[in-house]
Scaffold this motif. Structure first.
Motif, mmCIF file in Angstrom:
data_model
loop_
_atom_site.group_PDB
_atom_site.id
_atom_site.type_symbol
_atom_site.label_atom_id
_atom_site.label_comp_id
_atom_site.label_asym_id
_atom_site.label_seq_id
_atom_site.Cartn_x
_atom_site.Cartn_y
_atom_site.Cartn_z
ATOM 1 N N GLU A 170 -61.419 -28.675 14.842
ATOM 2 C CA GLU A 170 -61.746 -27.514 14.002
ATOM 3 C C GLU A 170 -62.424 -27.957 12.700
ATOM 4 O OE1 GLU A 170 -61.652 -24.160 14.378
ATOM 5 O OE2 GLU A 170 -61.350 -24.868 16.439
ATOM 6 N N PHE A 171 -61.809 -28.936 12.047
ATOM 7 C CA PHE A 171 -62.349 -29.347 10.748
ATOM 8 C C PHE A 171 -63.709 -30.035 10.884
ATOM 9 C CE2 PHE A 171 -57.961 -29.091 8.868
ATOM 10 C CZ PHE A 171 -58.287 -28.131 7.930
ATOM 11 N N ILE A 172 -63.885 -30.787 11.949
ATOM 12 C CA ILE A 172 -65.158 -31.509 12.042
ATOM 13 C C ILE A 172 -66.318 -30.526 12.236
ATOM 14 C CG2 ILE A 172 -65.384 -32.122 14.509
ATOM 15 C CD1 ILE A 172 -65.672 -35.070 13.313
ATOM 16 N N LYS A 173 -66.003 -29.361 12.805
ATOM 17 C CA LYS A 173 -67.055 -28.345 12.975
ATOM 18 C C LYS A 173 -67.302 -27.553 11.684
ATOM 19 C CE LYS A 173 -65.087 -26.447 16.646
ATOM 20 N NZ LYS A 173 -64.760 -25.685 17.854
ATOM 21 N N LYS A 174 -66.297 -27.508 10.821
ATOM 22 C CA LYS A 174 -66.378 -26.604 9.667
ATOM 23 C C LYS A 174 -66.645 -27.302 8.335
ATOM 24 C CE LYS A 174 -63.689 -22.746 11.332
ATOM 25 N NZ LYS A 174 -63.006 -22.892 12.609
ATOM 26 N N THR A 175 -66.731 -28.635 8.346
ATOM 27 C CA THR A 175 -66.911 -29.369 7.084
ATOM 28 C C THR A 175 -68.180 -30.223 7.142
ATOM 29 O OG1 THR A 175 -65.641 -31.216 7.965
ATOM 30 C CG2 THR A 175 -64.407 -29.554 6.735
ATOM 31 N N ARG A 176 -68.495 -30.871 6.026
ATOM 32 C CA ARG A 176 -69.649 -31.784 6.015
ATOM 33 C C ARG A 176 -69.321 -33.057 6.803
ATOM 34 N NH1 ARG A 176 -72.046 -32.414 0.292
ATOM 35 N NH2 ARG A 176 -73.040 -30.467 0.951
ATOM 36 N N ALA A 177 -68.115 -33.569 6.623
ATOM 37 C CA ALA A 177 -67.715 -34.794 7.338
ATOM 38 C C ALA A 177 -66.203 -34.963 7.264
ATOM 39 C CB ALA A 177 -68.392 -36.018 6.727
ATOM 40 N N ILE A 178 -65.696 -35.675 8.256
ATOM 41 C CA ILE A 178 -64.290 -36.075 8.275
ATOM 42 C C ILE A 178 -64.259 -37.601 8.356
ATOM 43 C CG2 ILE A 178 -62.079 -35.958 9.530
ATOM 44 C CD1 ILE A 178 -62.968 -33.256 8.564
ATOM 45 N N ARG A 179 -63.373 -38.213 7.589
ATOM 46 C CA ARG A 179 -63.188 -39.658 7.645
ATOM 47 C C ARG A 179 -61.754 -39.987 8.064
ATOM 48 N NH1 ARG A 179 -67.799 -39.408 8.101
ATOM 49 N NH2 ARG A 179 -69.424 -40.013 6.617
ATOM 50 N N ARG A 180 -61.581 -41.158 8.671
ATOM 51 C CA ARG A 180 -60.245 -41.609 9.077
ATOM 52 C C ARG A 180 -60.154 -43.062 8.643
ATOM 53 N NH1 ARG A 180 -55.547 -43.546 10.714
ATOM 54 N NH2 ARG A 180 -54.959 -43.265 12.896
ATOM 55 N N LEU A 181 -59.489 -43.307 7.495
ATOM 56 C CA LEU A 181 -59.470 -44.658 6.934
ATOM 57 C C LEU A 181 -58.361 -45.532 7.498
ATOM 58 C CD1 LEU A 181 -60.076 -44.018 3.114
ATOM 59 C CD2 LEU A 181 -61.749 -44.352 4.926
ATOM 60 N N GLY A 182 -57.234 -44.913 7.866
ATOM 61 C CA GLY A 182 -56.134 -45.696 8.427
ATOM 62 C C GLY A 182 -55.098 -46.161 7.418
ATOM 63 N N ALA A 183 -55.094 -45.574 6.236
ATOM 64 C CA ALA A 183 -54.059 -45.892 5.241
ATOM 65 C C ALA A 183 -53.803 -44.622 4.417
ATOM 66 C CB ALA A 183 -54.483 -47.041 4.347
ATOM 67 N N ALA A 184 -52.708 -43.964 4.711
ATOM 68 C CA ALA A 184 -52.440 -42.650 4.104
ATOM 69 C C ALA A 184 -52.387 -42.706 2.579
ATOM 70 C CB ALA A 184 -51.128 -42.094 4.664
ATOM 71 N N SER A 185 -51.807 -43.787 2.047
ATOM 72 C CA SER A 185 -51.678 -43.855 0.585
ATOM 73 C C SER A 185 -53.058 -43.915 -0.082
ATOM 74 C CB SER A 185 -50.825 -45.059 0.183
ATOM 75 O OG SER A 185 -51.420 -46.259 0.645
ATOM 76 N N ILE A 186 -54.004 -44.571 0.583
ATOM 77 C CA ILE A 186 -55.371 -44.627 0.042
ATOM 78 C C ILE A 186 -56.042 -43.259 0.200
ATOM 79 C CG2 ILE A 186 -57.656 -45.715 0.323
ATOM 80 C CD1 ILE A 186 -56.243 -48.329 0.960
ATOM 81 N N ASP A 187 -55.744 -42.555 1.284
ATOM 82 C CA ASP A 187 -56.283 -41.199 1.457
ATOM 83 C C ASP A 187 -55.886 -40.309 0.273
ATOM 84 O OD1 ASP A 187 -57.243 -42.039 3.949
ATOM 85 O OD2 ASP A 187 -55.500 -41.259 5.038
ATOM 86 N N PHE A 188 -54.616 -40.372 -0.110
ATOM 87 C CA PHE A 188 -54.152 -39.581 -1.264
ATOM 88 C C PHE A 188 -54.937 -39.980 -2.522
ATOM 89 C CE2 PHE A 188 -50.004 -38.982 1.050
ATOM 90 C CZ PHE A 188 -49.806 -37.630 0.823
ATOM 91 N N CYS A 189 -55.091 -41.296 -2.737
ATOM 92 C CA CYS A 189 -55.753 -41.755 -3.975
ATOM 93 C C CYS A 189 -57.205 -41.299 -4.037
ATOM 94 C CB CYS A 189 -55.664 -43.270 -4.093
ATOM 95 S SG CYS A 189 -53.975 -43.822 -4.359
ATOM 96 N N TYR A 190 -57.865 -41.265 -2.888
ATOM 97 C CA TYR A 190 -59.255 -40.816 -2.866
ATOM 98 C C TYR A 190 -59.368 -39.307 -3.108
ATOM 99 C CZ TYR A 190 -61.388 -45.273 -1.395
ATOM 100 O OH TYR A 190 -61.871 -46.558 -1.341
ATOM 101 N N VAL A 191 -58.342 -38.564 -2.776
ATOM 102 C CA VAL A 191 -58.328 -37.148 -3.167
ATOM 103 C C VAL A 191 -58.156 -37.069 -4.692
ATOM 104 C CG1 VAL A 191 -57.079 -34.951 -3.039
ATOM 105 C CG2 VAL A 191 -57.470 -36.292 -0.953
ATOM 106 N N ALA A 192 -57.233 -37.873 -5.209
ATOM 107 C CA ALA A 192 -56.993 -37.883 -6.665
ATOM 108 C C ALA A 192 -58.253 -38.269 -7.434
ATOM 109 C CB ALA A 192 -55.869 -38.865 -6.988
ATOM 110 N N ASP A 193 -59.073 -39.113 -6.830
ATOM 111 C CA ASP A 193 -60.271 -39.635 -7.504
ATOM 112 C C ASP A 193 -61.518 -38.787 -7.215
ATOM 113 O OD1 ASP A 193 -61.661 -41.348 -9.123
ATOM 114 O OD2 ASP A 193 -61.678 -43.032 -7.736
#
Ligand code: IPD
Ligand code: CA
Ligand code: CA
Length: 257
Positions: A170-193
């Motif tokens: 669903e999201f890949i069709k509705k957004t510009r891009a989806i990424r999957r980095l493989g480290a949840a804590s870094i995912d949070f930090c990139y939202v913060a940044d």
């Protein structure tokens, strides 16, 4: 005081992890062929536990590789000694040490050491979130089709997918891009940044969440469950975002509640 020690500890554990990267190390399976644990996960946890036990002997500890002490203490350190183990074991330099500190059930401090980029993201309750000396703030995009989101998948996705793949499609069709980095804590930090507009995942653990949740909130973002309700570290289905895009993202998640 706690923050100073937390940052010192974060550096210390980061060194252990960095020194083990791309070395010949022992790797074992946890629940299945995808769920790995290396000797470096365990070594990092031991260094962290020893440090906390020495500096704060009465504090509680909850860590991914099994350390669980003093749970009746007012303080609880919630630890992922190596977040991104699959990346680490395969030589992909995206992994972190994530440590959160709670007092009476509230997260009061958190640090994520993005080891190979040599960046420590941290926050203390009420005083903002930082990467080094740089103050972090979430992005301002509120339009789903202009957004870049990030997600991760549970190790038991083959047997208990929790709609993870359907939601991804669903999201890949509705957004510009989806990424999957493989480290949840870094995912949070990139939202913060302000790098990602939002991060969702269907089956997180307390050590994936604790530090990152505070860092996102202190950077002006929002962390909820898929109903838009407040979460704690034991919530499995997590959505962290810049706040402005929270409602459009929740709308996409509605059929999967
Ligand atoms: C995993 C990573 C991954 C996420 C998984 C986590 P680990 O943690 O954060 O990005 O998708 O849900 O379990 O096992 O590498 O510490
Ligand atoms: Ca993890
Ligand atoms: Ca881990």
């Amino acid at each position: 005081m706690v923050l100073d020690k937390l940052l010192e500890l974060s550096v210390l554990a980061g060194e252990v992890v960095r020194n083990g990267f791309r070395k010949k190390i022992n790797i074992q399976y946890k629940t299945n062929d995808s769920n790995l644990v290396t000797e470096i996960d365990k070594k990092s946890e031991q260094v962290i536990v020893d440090y906390i036990s020495k500096n704060f002997p009465s504090h509680g500890i909850l860590a991914e590789e099994g350390s669980d002490f003093n749970r009746s203490s007012d303080y609880l350190w919630v630890i992922d000694p190596l977040d991104g183990t699959t990346n680490f074991a395969h030589g992909l330099p995206i992994f972190a040490v994530s440590i959160g500190v709670m007092k009476n059930g509230e997260i009061i401090a958190g640090a994520v050491n993005d080891v190979m980029r040599d960046k420590i993201y941290f926050a203390e309750k009420g005083t903002g979130a930082f990467e080094g000396e740089r103050r972090l703030s979430v992005g301002s995009n509120e339009i789903l089709k202009h957004s870049v989101l990030v997600t991760g998948f549970p190790y038991d996705i083959a047997n208990n997918p929790g709609n993870a793949l359907e939601i991804f499609v669903e999201f890949i069709k509705k957004t510009r891009a989806i990424r999957r980095l493989g480290a949840a804590s870094i995912d949070f930090c990139y939202v913060a940044d302000g790098v990602f507009d939002a991060f969702w995942e269907v089956h997180l653990s307390p050590w994936d969440i604790c530090a990152g949740k505070l860092i996102v909130e202190e950077a002006g973002g929002v962390v909820t469950d898929f109903h838009g309700k407040p979460t704690d570290i034991f919530t499995k289905r997590i959505l962290a975002s810049n706040g402005k895009i929270q409602e459009p993202v929740l709308e996409v998640l509605k059929p999967y509640l």
